[in-house]
Each structure stands twice: as structure tokens, then as C-alpha cells.
Design a protein around this motif. Structure first.
Motif, mmCIF file in Angstrom:
data_model
loop_
_atom_site.group_PDB
_atom_site.id
_atom_site.type_symbol
_atom_site.label_atom_id
_atom_site.label_comp_id
_atom_site.label_asym_id
_atom_site.label_seq_id
_atom_site.Cartn_x
_atom_site.Cartn_y
_atom_site.Cartn_z
ATOM 1 N N LEU A 189 -14.678 -5.381 5.072
ATOM 2 C CA LEU A 189 -12.988 -5.782 6.115
ATOM 3 C C LEU A 189 -12.124 -6.402 5.069
ATOM 4 O O LEU A 189 -10.490 -6.837 5.217
ATOM 5 C CB LEU A 189 -13.697 -7.767 7.126
ATOM 6 C CG LEU A 189 -12.200 -7.974 7.853
ATOM 7 C CD1 LEU A 189 -11.574 -7.414 8.525
ATOM 8 C CD2 LEU A 189 -12.419 -9.239 8.391
ATOM 9 N N MET A 190 -12.625 -7.287 3.491
ATOM 10 C CA MET A 190 -11.460 -7.516 2.623
ATOM 11 C C MET A 190 -10.801 -6.582 2.372
ATOM 12 O O MET A 190 -9.842 -6.475 2.090
ATOM 13 C CB MET A 190 -12.246 -8.798 1.459
ATOM 14 C CG MET A 190 -12.917 -10.081 2.401
ATOM 15 S SD MET A 190 -11.725 -10.883 3.137
ATOM 16 C CE MET A 190 -9.764 -10.755 1.746
ATOM 17 N N GLN A 191 -11.367 -5.529 1.806
ATOM 18 C CA GLN A 191 -11.043 -4.497 1.539
ATOM 19 C C GLN A 191 -10.092 -3.769 2.566
ATOM 20 O O GLN A 191 -8.794 -3.198 2.107
ATOM 21 C CB GLN A 191 -11.623 -3.485 1.151
ATOM 22 C CG GLN A 191 -12.655 -3.631 -0.616
ATOM 23 C CD GLN A 191 -13.640 -2.512 -0.765
ATOM 24 O OE1 GLN A 191 -12.736 -1.681 -1.099
ATOM 25 N NE2 GLN A 191 -14.569 -3.009 -0.326
ATOM 26 N N LEU A 192 -10.029 -3.396 3.632
ATOM 27 C CA LEU A 192 -9.740 -2.941 4.274
ATOM 28 C C LEU A 192 -8.014 -3.884 4.590
ATOM 29 O O LEU A 192 -6.939 -3.353 4.713
ATOM 30 C CB LEU A 192 -9.708 -3.300 6.197
ATOM 31 C CG LEU A 192 -9.252 -2.080 7.311
ATOM 32 C CD1 LEU A 192 -9.231 -0.360 6.979
ATOM 33 C CD2 LEU A 192 -10.044 -1.838 8.502
ATOM 34 N N TYR A 193 -8.227 -5.464 5.055
ATOM 35 C CA TYR A 193 -7.294 -5.741 5.050
ATOM 36 C C TYR A 193 -5.996 -6.624 3.807
ATOM 37 O O TYR A 193 -5.298 -5.922 3.732
ATOM 38 C CB TYR A 193 -7.365 -7.749 5.044
ATOM 39 C CG TYR A 193 -6.954 -8.476 5.674
ATOM 40 C CD1 TYR A 193 -5.435 -9.037 7.043
ATOM 41 C CD2 TYR A 193 -6.566 -9.764 5.341
ATOM 42 C CE1 TYR A 193 -5.091 -9.536 7.604
ATOM 43 C CE2 TYR A 193 -5.626 -11.099 5.457
ATOM 44 C CZ TYR A 193 -5.034 -10.269 5.826
ATOM 45 O OH TYR A 193 -3.659 -12.233 6.937
ATOM 46 N N THR A 194 -6.905 -6.347 2.429
ATOM 47 C CA THR A 194 -5.326 -6.546 1.773
ATOM 48 C C THR A 194 -4.759 -5.222 1.324
ATOM 49 O O THR A 194 -4.130 -4.694 1.051
ATOM 50 C CB THR A 194 -6.369 -6.809 0.284
ATOM 51 O OG1 THR A 194 -8.050 -5.401 0.332
ATOM 52 C CG2 THR A 194 -6.885 -8.128 0.634
ATOM 53 N N ARG A 195 -5.690 -4.297 1.623
ATOM 54 C CA ARG A 195 -5.074 -2.716 2.540
ATOM 55 C C ARG A 195 -4.164 -2.446 3.114
ATOM 56 O O ARG A 195 -2.745 -2.069 2.381
ATOM 57 C CB ARG A 195 -6.031 -1.543 2.276
ATOM 58 C CG ARG A 195 -6.413 -1.317 0.953
ATOM 59 C CD ARG A 195 -7.239 0.183 1.449
ATOM 60 N NE ARG A 195 -8.661 0.790 0.863
ATOM 61 C CZ ARG A 195 -8.943 1.773 0.774
ATOM 62 N NH1 ARG A 195 -9.515 2.518 1.624
ATOM 63 N NH2 ARG A 195 -10.599 2.098 -0.255
ATOM 64 N N GLN A 196 -4.662 -3.650 3.782
ATOM 65 C CA GLN A 196 -3.417 -3.085 4.980
ATOM 66 C C GLN A 196 -2.486 -3.808 4.829
ATOM 67 O O GLN A 196 -0.705 -3.190 4.411
ATOM 68 C CB GLN A 196 -3.741 -4.397 6.419
ATOM 69 C CG GLN A 196 -2.912 -4.504 7.187
ATOM 70 C CD GLN A 196 -3.544 -5.739 8.241
ATOM 71 O OE1 GLN A 196 -4.830 -4.874 8.734
ATOM 72 N NE2 GLN A 196 -3.352 -6.992 8.650
ATOM 73 N N CYS A 197 -2.195 -5.112 4.117
ATOM 74 C CA CYS A 197 -1.347 -6.339 3.002
ATOM 75 C C CYS A 197 -0.451 -5.395 2.483
ATOM 76 O O CYS A 197 0.772 -5.518 2.291
ATOM 77 C CB CYS A 197 -1.919 -7.944 3.010
ATOM 78 S SG CYS A 197 -2.087 -8.978 4.368
ATOM 79 N N ALA A 198 -1.049 -4.447 1.904
ATOM 80 C CA ALA A 198 -0.286 -3.973 1.097
ATOM 81 C C ALA A 198 0.551 -2.528 1.059
ATOM 82 O O ALA A 198 1.060 -1.986 0.362
ATOM 83 C CB ALA A 198 -1.479 -3.775 -0.496
ATOM 84 N N ILE A 199 -0.068 -2.266 2.279
ATOM 85 C CA ILE A 199 1.305 -0.938 2.492
ATOM 86 C C ILE A 199 2.409 -1.264 1.894
ATOM 87 O O ILE A 199 3.171 -2.579 2.368
ATOM 88 C CB ILE A 199 0.953 -0.924 4.389
ATOM 89 C CG1 ILE A 199 -0.527 -0.228 4.490
ATOM 90 C CG2 ILE A 199 1.892 -0.093 5.093
ATOM 91 C CD1 ILE A 199 -0.392 -0.426 6.032
ATOM 92 N N GLU A 200 3.216 -0.145 1.588
ATOM 93 C CA GLU A 200 4.149 -0.288 1.139
ATOM 94 C C GLU A 200 5.799 0.466 1.492
ATOM 95 O O GLU A 200 5.492 1.953 1.702
ATOM 96 C CB GLU A 200 4.113 0.440 -0.004
ATOM 97 C CG GLU A 200 5.826 -0.318 -1.027
ATOM 98 C CD GLU A 200 5.090 0.127 -2.917
ATOM 99 O OE1 GLU A 200 5.545 -0.789 -3.518
ATOM 100 O OE2 GLU A 200 4.707 1.053 -3.035
ATOM 101 N N MET A 201 6.566 -0.026 1.925
ATOM 102 C CA MET A 201 7.342 0.655 2.382
ATOM 103 C C MET A 201 9.251 -0.310 2.453
ATOM 104 O O MET A 201 9.174 -0.571 1.441
ATOM 105 C CB MET A 201 7.360 0.248 3.957
ATOM 106 C CG MET A 201 7.805 -0.564 4.659
ATOM 107 S SD MET A 201 7.736 -0.444 6.425
ATOM 108 C CE MET A 201 6.011 0.126 7.075
ATOM 109 N N ASN A 202 10.690 0.674 2.860
ATOM 110 C CA ASN A 202 11.444 0.187 2.266
ATOM 111 C C ASN A 202 11.753 -0.100 4.384
ATOM 112 O O ASN A 202 11.438 -0.700 4.976
ATOM 113 C CB ASN A 202 12.267 0.841 1.501
ATOM 114 C CG ASN A 202 13.011 2.151 2.723
ATOM 115 O OD1 ASN A 202 12.878 2.324 3.635
ATOM 116 N ND2 ASN A 202 12.579 3.399 1.877
#
Length: 309
Positions: A189-202
Motif C-alpha cells: 500500500l505504501m508503494q502504491l500511495y507514494t507513487r500516486q503522490c509522485a504522479i507528475e504533470m504541469n
């Protein structure tokens, strides 16, 4: 669609940029400590397919807590309203976004809302999929669809930095697992959540997503329904009541639109039936909100009468 530079917006950006020196970047996440605190940009996506910008609107940033709104929309589609809010509450909180105190004192012990860390972790835990890879693919496909940009990905350095320092979030997860709010493997869950928070855009991508919510879940280009209207409404309501952490009430009075901030300095704004707004200004105030970005929104909202109230 191309964004066009706007002199009025640029003037407002120039007026408020000095505020950035009064705040700080989110240095408790080592990868975010490297950001330039003086950056400030905005894009406004009109539902009639025009876009205006000021500042470096193509500069990328990670979503951080802005992702909580998007994952809530996906979880509500996956699980339904009754299931989601059987485990997570609907009430605002005056506590910091990473507080554990209400979990200890609430009966039943469930997070007050999906916009604080505990609630967002519980919601991410609801995303359907057989494994981490399948859940992540569903999240990325959903975000790319909302932004109409298949190139959107996540910043691996930021995700790893957050994963290595997320001891409080792990504590929240174990507390909630003890009380049957979440289930499954905590590290996954922590891996999924930290990736989610790190989604990158402009800012443009973020403004485009805002336009989807402005249209109650419809694609502003095709008219296709991307999010059920009742779910878009729920998400916008949480943005008003909880979207700016424990400064949400003050923001509602001063700005008056649904918005969600992240500690990267991003702000997603929604003017119903009119505009989606994306802002990036990584210098934060004590509550974790972009200090110049909030003022920028306040001035824009007053000038163009954006308030929903």
C-alpha cells in the motif's frame, strides 16, 4: 490544444511572486527540498476549449495530495459510495493533514475524511486490482484519461524519497489495519500511495483535469463521461470543505471555489461550468499550501467573480 500567454494573469503573477520568500519548500521530503521556491505559474482551461497561462506553465511537479481527489473518484467508481464512506468519514478537521489524534479518539476509529493522509491511505487501499502492478496501471490510466495525456508518469526519485521517509504514514496504516479500516500488505500500500503522490504533470494538465470536474465529469473536448456526475459532485464538495488542509474555511471565504492543494506547491481549482485551474508555486505556508499560489487564486477569483458562494 495550445495555451496562450495572458498579460493580465502575468501581471498578477508578478505582483504576488514576492510572497514565495515568506514560505518554504517541503524539505521533509528530501526530493522536494531541491525545488526552486520562487517558481510560480498558472493555467486556466476554459470548458469552451481555450487556455490562458502565466509563468512557466509547462514546468512539471508532483501531485502529492492533489492525487487524493482523483483516487477518491476512482475508488468511488470501484467500490460505491456506501462502501467507501463506511470506512472513511465525510467531516472536515481542524487538525494537520498527517495527524493521528482523531483516529485514536473517534468511535468507530476511522479517518474523518478522504483528504487527510489517513483517509487517503484508506481510499487508495480500496482501488481494485489483483496486485500492485494492476492497481497502479488502473490509477495511471485513469489520470492520463482525465488529463488527455498518455505521457503522464510518476517521478521515481520523489516516490522513493517519500517511501523511505513515510514512517508516520506507515503508523497510520498499521493503526487502521488494527481497526479493520484497511486490509492487505502495508508496504505494498505504501508503494502504491507514494507513487500516486509522485504522479507528475504541469499546470496545463492539472487545469484540464479541473475542467473535467467543472463539467461534472464530462470530457471538455469530446463530451464523453469520464466520471459519474454524482461522484464528481462528491469530490468537489470535499475540495470545498477539506481541500486546503486546515485552512479550508479561510480559503472558502477568501477564494470561494473547490480546490485541492499538495505540498509540492500545486493547486487544482474548479469553477463549476466554466474553468479548470492549475497552479504551481512550491513555497508553502505553515499549513502546507502554496503561499503565492493561494494569493494568486484569491486575486483572480475576486477580479473575475469566480466564487460559488
Amino acid at each position: 490544444m495550445k495555451c496562450n500567454s495572458n498579460e493580465d494573469l502575468q501581471q498578477i503573477v508578478n505582483e504576488v511572486r514576492f510572497l514565495a520568500k515568506e514560505g518554504n519548500v517541503a524539505d521533509y521530503i528530501p526530493a522536494l527540498a531541491k525545488k526552486n521556491k520562487s517558481d510560480l505559474a498558472v493555467a486556466i482551461f476554459d470548458i469552451n476549449q481555450t487556455c490562458l497561462y502565466a509563468g512557466d506553465y509547462t514546468k512539471k511537479f508532483t501531485l502529492q495530495s492533489i492525487s487524493k481527489v482523483l483516487i477518491l473518484a476512482l475508488a468511488l467508481q470501484d467500490r460505491g459510495v456506501d462502501y467507501v464512506f463506511g470506512k472513511v468519514g465525510m467531516e472536515p478537521t481542524g487538525d494537520p493533514f498527517n495527524s493521528i489524534s482523531k483516529l485514536e479518539t473517534s468511535i468507530p476509529s476511522k479517518p474523518l475524511n478522504p483528504m487527510i493522509n489517513a483517509g487517503a491511505l484508506a481510499v487508495t487501499n480500496m482501488i481494485q486490482g489483483e496486485n500492485l502492478a494492476e492497481k497502479w496501471e488502473r490509477i495511471m490510466s485513469f489520470v492520463q484519461m482525465l488529463a488527455n495525456d498518455k505521457e503522464i508518469n510518476f517521478d521515481e526519485e520523489v516516490a522513493q524519497s517519500e517511501l523511505e521517509t513515510a514512517m508516520l504514514n506507515r503508523a497510520l496504516c498499521y493503526f487502521m489495519k488494527q481497526h479493520n479500516v484497511i486490509e492487505g500488505d502495508i508496504e505494498e500500500l505504501m508503494q502504491l500511495y507514494t507513487r500516486q503522490c509522485a504522479i507528475e504533470m504541469n499546470c496545463f494538465d492539472l487545469a484540464r483535469i479541473g475542467a473535467v470536474f467543472a463539467l461534472n465529469g464530462l470530457d471538455p473536448k469530446t463530451g464523453e463521461r469520464l466520471i459519474p456526475s454524482h461522484i464528481a459532485r462528491i469530490c468537489k464538495t470535499f475540495m470545498v470543505t477539506c481541500g486546503m488542509y486546515n485552512a479550508s474555511g479561510e480559503f472558502a471565504i477568501k477564494v470561494g471555489i473547490p480546490a485541492k492543494s499538495g505540498v509540492s506547491g500545486g493547486i487544482l481549482g474548479v469553477v463549476p461550468e466554466k474553468y479548470g485551474i492549475g497552479i504551481f508555486g512550491p513555497s508553502l505556508d505553515s499549513k502546507g499550501n502554496s503561499i503565492a499560489g493561494q494569493k494568486l487564486l484569491e486575486i483572480i477569483a475576486a477580479k473575475y467573480d469566480f466564487s460559488i458562494f
